[in-house]
Design an enzyme around this catalytic site. Structure first.
Site, short mmCIF file in Angstrom:
data_model
loop_
_atom_site.label_atom_id
_atom_site.label_comp_id
_atom_site.label_asym_id
_atom_site.label_seq_id
_atom_site.Cartn_x
_atom_site.Cartn_y
_atom_site.Cartn_z
CE LYS B 76 -3.76 2.11 2.70
NZ LYS B 76 -4.58 1.99 3.93
CB SER B 147 -7.79 3.69 3.02
OG SER B 147 -6.96 3.12 4.01
CB SER B 171 -8.17 1.03 5.96
OG SER B 171 -8.93 2.21 5.93
#
Lengths: 56, 476
Positions: B76, B147, B171
């Protein structure tokens, strides 16, 4: 918190908060502040009626 | 999908047996990226040269570097990867210079033999549940969640076998749920956040997304452990993972199903998935009991009253210097965080302590080994969808998701999201299990037993990427 109050506080913090941005931020702060106030007053009002939503 | 094994266990076994080389695995991963990126846009950057070089290095070594030897992973884009910029999904970071060193998590994954393929999209500043421009591999009109949505889409599409995510209000688990994956948010303090951009210091967790519970456990095993660069990790007990095959029984295990706030408005398909998981646990011999933990009613305001000011504090310099570079949705949240009275933040921290105590009391008083809940109240939202209307008052997509995931951010308890079934519309459903602090080994053991009796098609091409009838899951 009103949009006007948000503008005053933002100015005191030196934070740029254009007119069109004051309402959304103020509404979130209002929701959380009312939630907090309701909890603070829980002894008098054991069933706080505030239901918080992050987005108006 | 690529024709190669689709789990870490199978891949590392094939590598150990000499059936595959790391270079072949990484090359297949990169080809898969080329095939799927035009559809799902999971990656911000792909480091093909670096990945192939790392794979060649692994192939040149005489032994196995570790349990992830030759395993392609994605990161990420809020985790530092040496030589690559960390842009956090925001124009505010558009000029970020390449990171000088790896975040602790990435360094540990590499030390275990993993090969970083690239970095994945995050919802801006890791603060949201959509992750544009990424699309959901199961339905390209829908969000991959957020996210950590890029990581979810990257794993679900089969470009990598695992990915890193961060979880402040769900997330990791939200994209896992929406993309049909396993997402593991460990106990607060289990995995270092050094080298990871902050959203909320007291709520942020780092962890893995993977296809199976075992794969998530293997990734967690590499990531976890004390790190002087993140003091929250010091003093943690050993992980103690034992990845024995499921035994087919959960006799003696007690599982609580908390009502509020998890069941206060559920899409029917999600409610059905919870019933499936509940029944499966029961058939395995677990005692499954309803429980009420009223303190959890305060999850949503407590979470926002903590996350917003902490995020505003972390991003204050950028918010002051160039607020126009931050997107409207996140900027409003940061501005609210700046304006929120300190007393509200402190009240939220007190309520958080009450919530944590109430959940601990429920776990201890009822002798629960785990809690079972829907991961999120609904399947993946359309990319333009702002609200769900299945509860009486309706709610925003973000509030709905955070309502069911944030309880375990507030309490810091380990929680694992796992897929249950596909709906008639072909979308994944998911449940989460949570356990006591640092009881990841027990949590994973229970999740593996449950996974073994569910009929989730973990090795099937997601429908949005499907090109041939042979890829269609049985029964659909």
């Amino acid at each position: 918190m009103t949009a006007e109050e948000a503008a005053v506080i933002a100015e005191s913090l030196g934070l740029s908060l254009p007119p069109e941005r004051r309402g959304p931020a103020a509404e979130i702060v209002t929701g959380l502040t009312e939630w907090s106030r309701a909890l603070a007053a829980e002894a008098e009002a054991p069933e706080p009626a505030v239901r918080f939503r992050s987005t108006p | 999908m690529s024709g190669l094994p689709v789990t870490i266990r199978e891949t590392t076994a094939a590598l150990a047996d000499g059936e595959l080389s790391a270079a072949e695995v990484v090359d297949a991963a990169l080809q898969r990226v080329d095939e799927t990126e035009p559809l799902i846009a999971a990656y911000t950057d792909v480091d093909a040269d670096g990945a192939l070089a790392a794979a060649a290095d692994l192939d040149a070594e005489t032994g196995s570097r570790g349990p992830l030897h030759g395993v392609p992973v994605a990161v990420k884009d809020i985790f530092d990867v040496a030589g690559m910029p960390t842009r956090c999904g925001s124009e505010a970071y558009r000029d970020a210079t390449p990171a000088a060193t790896d975040s602790t998590v990435v360094g540990r994954l590499r030390a275990a033999g993993a090969v970083v393929i690239g970095k994945t999209h995050t919802h801006e500043l890791a603060c949201g549940v959509y992750t544009p421009p990424t699309r959901n591999p199961w339905d390209l009109s829908r969000s991959a969640g957020g996210s950590s949505g890029g990581s979810g889409a990257a794993v679900a599409a089969g470009t990598v076998l695992g990915a890193t995510g961060s979880d402040t209000g769900g997330s990791i688990r939200i994209p896992a749920a929406l993309c049909g994956l396993v997402g593991l948010k460990p106990t607060f303090g289990r995995v270092s956040r050094a080298g990871v951009a902050v959203l909320s210091w007291s709520m942020d967790h780092a962890g893995p997304l993977a296809r199976t519970v075992e794969d998530a456990a293997l990734l967690l095993g590499a990531m976890a452990g004390p790190d002087p660069l993140d003091p929250s990790t010091l003093g943690q007990p050993p992980l103690g993972l034992s990845l024995k095959a499921p035994r087919g029984t959960l006799g003696g295990v007690r599982v609580g199903v908390p009502r509020e706030p998890f069941l206060e408005g559920l899409q029917p398909e999600t409610a059905a998935a919870l019933d499936v998981a509940r029944d499966a646990l029961g058939e395995l011999g677990a005692e499954v009991v309803d429980v009420s933990i009223p303190a959890l009613e305060q999850t949503l305001p407590t979470s926002f009253a903590i996350i917003l000011p902490e995020a505003a504090s972390y991003h204050e310099a950028r918010l002051r210097a160039a607020p126009e570079l931050i997107g409207d949705q996140v900027r409003t949240l940061l501005e609210a965080g700046m304006l929120l009275p300190a007393a509200v933040y402190l009240r939220a921290q007190r309520v958080r302590a009450e919530i944590t105590a109430a959940v601990a009391e429920a776990l201890d008083g009822e002798r629960f080994d785990a809690l079972l809940a829907p991961t999120v109240p609904a399947t993946a939202q359309l990319v333009e969808q702002e609200r769900f209307e299945f509860s009486p008052e309706g709610e925003t997509v973000g509030d709905a998701f955070v309502r069911t995931t944030a309880p375990f951010n507030l309490t810091g308890l380990p929680s694992i999201a796992m897929p249950v079934s596909l709906t008639a519309a072909g979308l994944p459903t998911s449940v989460q299990l949570a356990a006591r602090p640092f009881a990841e080994a027990q949590l994973i053991a229970i999740a593996r037993e449950l996974e073994a009796v569910l009929s989730w098609p973990a090795k099937v091409e997601p429908a949005g990427l499907r090109r041939s009838p042979a890829d269609t899951p049985a029964g659909n």
